[in-house]
Scaffold this motif. Structure first.
Motif, short mmCIF file in Angstrom:
data_model
loop_
_atom_site.label_atom_id
_atom_site.label_comp_id
_atom_site.label_asym_id
_atom_site.label_seq_id
_atom_site.Cartn_x
_atom_site.Cartn_y
_atom_site.Cartn_z
N GLU A 197 0.87 -1.17 0.00
CA GLU A 197 0.00 0.00 0.00
C GLU A 197 0.90 1.22 0.00
OE1 GLU A 197 -4.20 0.24 2.30
OE2 GLU A 197 -2.59 -0.64 3.42
N PHE A 198 1.07 1.86 -1.14
CA PHE A 198 2.01 2.98 -1.19
C PHE A 198 1.68 3.94 -2.32
CE2 PHE A 198 4.38 1.44 -4.89
CZ PHE A 198 4.09 0.08 -4.87
N MET A 199 2.22 5.13 -2.19
CA MET A 199 2.03 6.13 -3.24
C MET A 199 3.26 7.02 -3.28
SD MET A 199 -0.61 8.76 -1.45
CE MET A 199 -0.48 9.87 -2.85
N GLY A 200 3.36 7.81 -4.30
CA GLY A 200 4.52 8.69 -4.37
C GLY A 200 4.58 9.46 -5.67
N GLU A 201 5.82 9.90 -5.97
CA GLU A 201 6.03 10.74 -7.12
C GLU A 201 6.84 9.97 -8.14
OE1 GLU A 201 7.33 14.76 -5.79
OE2 GLU A 201 8.47 14.65 -7.67
N VAL A 202 6.47 10.09 -9.42
CA VAL A 202 7.21 9.37 -10.46
C VAL A 202 8.59 10.00 -10.61
CG1 VAL A 202 7.25 8.73 -12.90
CG2 VAL A 202 5.08 8.75 -11.64
N MET A 203 9.63 9.15 -10.50
CA MET A 203 11.04 9.59 -10.56
C MET A 203 11.62 9.38 -11.95
SD MET A 203 13.02 10.34 -7.88
CE MET A 203 14.54 9.42 -8.21
N GLU A 204 11.21 8.25 -12.55
CA GLU A 204 11.83 7.81 -13.78
C GLU A 204 10.82 6.93 -14.51
OE1 GLU A 204 15.52 5.80 -12.85
OE2 GLU A 204 15.87 5.37 -14.98
N VAL A 205 10.75 7.06 -15.85
CA VAL A 205 9.83 6.18 -16.59
C VAL A 205 10.57 5.48 -17.73
CG1 VAL A 205 7.50 7.06 -16.23
CG2 VAL A 205 9.02 8.28 -17.77
N THR A 212 -2.27 -19.54 -12.07
CA THR A 212 -1.61 -18.40 -11.45
C THR A 212 -2.61 -17.26 -11.21
OG1 THR A 212 0.26 -16.88 -11.60
CG2 THR A 212 -0.99 -17.25 -13.62
N THR A 213 -2.26 -16.37 -10.31
CA THR A 213 -3.01 -15.12 -10.13
C THR A 213 -2.02 -13.98 -10.37
OG1 THR A 213 -2.54 -15.19 -7.76
CG2 THR A 213 -4.61 -16.17 -8.47
N ALA A 214 -2.47 -12.74 -10.22
CA ALA A 214 -1.61 -11.61 -10.56
C ALA A 214 -0.38 -11.51 -9.68
CB ALA A 214 -2.41 -10.31 -10.47
N GLY A 215 0.64 -10.83 -10.16
CA GLY A 215 1.77 -10.48 -9.32
C GLY A 215 1.33 -9.43 -8.31
N LEU A 216 1.83 -9.52 -7.09
CA LEU A 216 1.50 -8.54 -6.05
C LEU A 216 2.80 -7.94 -5.51
CD1 LEU A 216 -1.13 -10.55 -3.90
CD2 LEU A 216 -1.58 -9.15 -5.91
N PHE A 217 2.73 -6.71 -5.07
CA PHE A 217 3.90 -6.08 -4.47
C PHE A 217 4.13 -6.64 -3.07
CE2 PHE A 217 2.69 -2.79 -7.52
CZ PHE A 217 3.92 -2.50 -8.08
N GLY A 218 5.39 -6.97 -2.77
CA GLY A 218 5.77 -7.32 -1.39
C GLY A 218 4.94 -8.40 -0.77
N TYR A 219 4.52 -9.38 -1.56
CA TYR A 219 3.65 -10.39 -0.98
C TYR A 219 4.01 -11.80 -1.45
CZ TYR A 219 -0.30 -11.27 2.01
OH TYR A 219 -1.08 -11.67 3.06
N THR A 220 5.10 -12.30 -1.00
CA THR A 220 5.58 -13.67 -1.20
C THR A 220 6.00 -13.97 -2.65
OG1 THR A 220 3.66 -15.03 -1.87
CG2 THR A 220 3.81 -14.43 0.46
N HIS A 221 6.79 -15.01 -2.78
CA HIS A 221 7.27 -15.41 -4.10
C HIS A 221 6.21 -16.17 -4.88
CE1 HIS A 221 11.38 -13.87 -3.85
NE2 HIS A 221 11.07 -13.87 -2.57
N LEU A 222 5.15 -16.54 -4.18
CA LEU A 222 4.02 -17.19 -4.84
C LEU A 222 3.31 -16.19 -5.77
CD1 LEU A 222 3.00 -20.07 -4.39
CD2 LEU A 222 1.33 -19.16 -2.77
N THR A 223 3.42 -14.91 -5.47
CA THR A 223 2.80 -13.88 -6.31
C THR A 223 3.88 -13.01 -6.96
OG1 THR A 223 2.53 -12.48 -4.35
CG2 THR A 223 0.63 -13.80 -5.02
N GLY A 224 4.97 -13.64 -7.30
CA GLY A 224 5.97 -12.95 -8.13
C GLY A 224 7.21 -12.46 -7.42
N GLY A 225 7.17 -12.38 -6.09
CA GLY A 225 8.34 -11.94 -5.34
C GLY A 225 8.78 -10.52 -5.69
N TYR A 226 7.82 -9.63 -6.00
CA TYR A 226 8.18 -8.24 -6.32
C TYR A 226 8.50 -7.49 -5.03
CZ TYR A 226 6.27 -8.97 -11.01
OH TYR A 226 6.04 -9.42 -12.27
N ALA A 227 9.52 -6.63 -5.10
CA ALA A 227 9.86 -5.80 -3.95
C ALA A 227 8.68 -4.88 -3.63
CB ALA A 227 11.10 -4.99 -4.24
N GLY A 228 8.41 -4.69 -2.34
CA GLY A 228 7.25 -3.92 -1.92
C GLY A 228 7.52 -2.44 -1.78
N GLY A 229 6.52 -1.75 -1.25
CA GLY A 229 6.55 -0.29 -1.22
C GLY A 229 6.85 0.33 0.13
#
Ligand SMILES: [Zn+2]
Ligand SMILES: [Zn+2]
Lengths: 389, 205
Positions: free
Chosen positions: A61-69, A121-138
């Protein structure tokens, strides 16, 4: 950069980790300005969800400013203020085109693993286990957002972080839980759990026109907040939930039941809770379904069970006979966040809702590990924590 | 659906209680009493207290039988000492206002039991099966003890402070009663989440 990292059961640390980089042309890097600890992070904190690895960055659960695209990202510009939904979606697969974003078919990097565990499979999730992609969280200073040309919600000027942050998870989650109930003006909606998602489910049910909304919890501070949102409250440590629900519905039971608790139901007061806790402790069962059992039992025949609460694996002694014979409809799933964000953002802009009501604690990211404990143990009247870098 | 059906079928949206359910119509006289099946943390501590005493008495009075049942072959004195420990813990759990130290005492005792049984499993070749079964049982009890102690600790920490009052946290533009139904049009945007018309109350068609 600094981030909150998982190191094991009840072990979250404020660590230094490498800065994220653009890895794909559709990516964006967000400089986090506010993030939150979600109830489902506690399942990771307490070690009840499988698939975490030491050093994983927490937070979805996070928000912020775009730094780079990335060069292929036509949606975002540097400097945009965005809220990032916790479900990563491609916008192109069959499920995304149907609006079922939380079961996007392409964004889970560990699709093979999820295919084995869940069948699909289900969608990748931020910061929520390697079962959902192992993406670094916010819960970090910077976050890499994959497929950033799809999900992020651009925020117009003039709104505070606190007003819009929860568009990424708990507000649409409570809203979807209520929408899934297909509320009629004659309905009683019972909500188990008056945590943050329960609070939004209560207000959503009221705004969607439920005749009567009932909140079930045991913590006085949560019950007072539920009441402020228009709910009749039941403290399950002081009275029988089933009896009181029967009284409030003239013996017929609520038409719609929402489980905003999930796998870690606090049912020390009930025999089945003790049984589940013991089985869970020795790994014979992963989830504690006390709330589910109670909902199935009390729900009015032909009613709807809506389950936004997170479950991870297997449960035991589920009254399938009652579920089937009463003809109940079960609707569940991670939130299809982007289905609801345009509408909900407009409601915030119009002043119809102000989601910041749920925040009880604000702290620095560095204080994160401490705040996990405060939130988990419900100390100091804690209902929702916002962290700032 | 045709109109004649509408009038002949009793209206399910009507809240009048059905025959035989009139008792629910009566206003509630205060909060209902907790059901007999409910277990408070205090009740659980007490239950574990009685369990401690029962086990302690068995170890103290019938060390031989207990040893045989569990397959351990260490001396009568050690087992009786364990019995005394169990009884003391049991009394503590039953009589003290704060069960926490006693619950943690039980956890420590469980660890000691497990260590003894483990040593026995290694050194003693006969009755291994019994010892292994005893270990599994003790592990189950340990899990329960740890959880009871943890729960008691958290509850004590939480209730040490007066509860916060959030009755001013409405979160909506107007009081709930004035917000009721303000967002009904949203239901059109989620056709797949709508109830099939056969399951909807007749009056709303
Ligand atoms: Zn969440
Ligand atoms: Zn997709």
């Amino acid at each position: 950069m600094k981030a909150l990292c998982w190191h094991g059961k009840k072990d979250i640390r404020y660590d230094t980790v490498p800065d994220p980089k653009i890895e794909h042309p559709r990516d964006a890097i967000i400089k986090m300005t506010s993030c939150a600890i979600c109830g489902s992070d506690l399942h990771l904190f307490d070690g009840f969800m499988p698939g975490m690895e030491k050093g994983d960055v927490m937070g979805h659960e996070f928000m912020g400013e775009v730094m780079e695209v990335g060069p292929e990202n036509k949606k975002l510009k540097v400097g945009d203020k965005v809220v990032v939904p916790f479900t990563i979606c491609c916008g192109e697969c069959e499920q995304c085109r149907r609006g079922n974003f939380s079961v996007c078919e392409t964004t889970n990097r560990n699709k093979d693993l999820a295919d084995k565990v869940f069948g699909h499979t289900t969608a990748g999730l931020f910061g929520y286990t390697h079962l959902t992609g192992g993406y670094a969280g916010g819960q970090a200073e910077f976050v890499r957002v994959p497929f950033a040309d799809v999900a992020p919600v651009k925020i117009p000027d003039g709104l505070s972080d606190e007003q819009v942050l929860f568009l990424g998870d708990i507000f649409p989650t409570g809203w979807q839980a209520a929408v899934a109930c297909d509320i009629q003006s004659t309905d009683t909606v019972a909500v188990w759990g008056a945590g943050p998602v329960g609070q939004f489910a209560i207000r959503s049910a009221v705004m969607l026109g439920a005749k009567q909304v009932i909140a079930i919890d045991r913590l006085p501070e949560r019950l007072s907040m539920a009441k402020a949102g228009g709910a009749i409250t039941i403290n399950f440590e002081e009275e029988s939930v089933i009896e009181r629900l029967q009284q409030l519905t003239k013996g017929k039971g609520p038409e719609k039941c929402i489980d905003a608790v999930g796998m870690e139901s606090h049912a020390t007061h009930a025999i089945d809770g003790l049984y589940d806790r013991a089985k869970q402790a020795v790994m014979l069962e992963t989830d504690r379904p006390h709330v589910l059992r109670e909902m199935i039992y009390v729900c009015r025949p032909a009613g709807i069970l809506s389950i936004p609460g997170v479950y991870g694996g297997f449960i035991d002694k589920l009254p399938m006979g009652a579920l089937m014979n009463k003809g109940l409809t079960v609707r569940t799933g991670q939130t299809h966040v982007n289905r609801w964000t345009d509408d909900l953002l407009q409601r915030i802009v119009d002043g119809q809702v102000d989601p910041s009501f749920v925040i009880t604690h604000t702290a620095s990211l560095e204080q994160g590990p401490e705040m996990y404990k405060t939130f988990r143990d419900k100390l100091d009247g804690c209902i929702k924590v916002v962290l700032k870098p | 659906m045709n109109e004649t059906q509408n009038t002949s079928i009793p209206d399910p949206a009507n809240d009048k209680p059905m025959t035989g359910q009139n008792e629910f119509d009566k206003p509630s006289s205060g909060p209902a009493k907790p059901k007999a099946m409910q277990l408070t943390p205090e009740a659980m501590a007490k239950g574990l207290g009685w369990f401690s005493i029962a086990l302690g008495v068995a170890e103290l009075l019938a060390p031989k039988a207990t040893a045989q049942a569990t397959g351990v072959n260490y001396g009568k004195n050690l087992l009786q000492a364990y019995g005394v420990r169990e009884i003391a813990t049991g009394i503590g759990l039953l009589t003290s206002k704060d069960p926490q130290p006693w619950l943690w005492g039980r956890v420590a005792g469980d660890a000691l039991d497990l260590a003894t049984l483990a040593a026995d499993l290694v050194s003693n070749s006969h009755k291994r099966r019994n010892t292994a079964m005893a270990m599994i049982a003790v592990m189950g009890v340990t899990a329960l003890d740890v959880w009871a102690a943890e729960t008691a600790r958290r509850e004590a920490a939480r209730t040490a402070q007066p509860p916060r009052d959030y009755s001013d946290r409405v979160g909506m533009a107007l009081p709930p009663d004035e917000m009721r139904g303000k967002a009904r049009e949203a239901m059109q945007s989620a056709q797949d989440l709508q109830t099939p018309s056969a399951l909807k109350p007749y009056t709303l068609h």
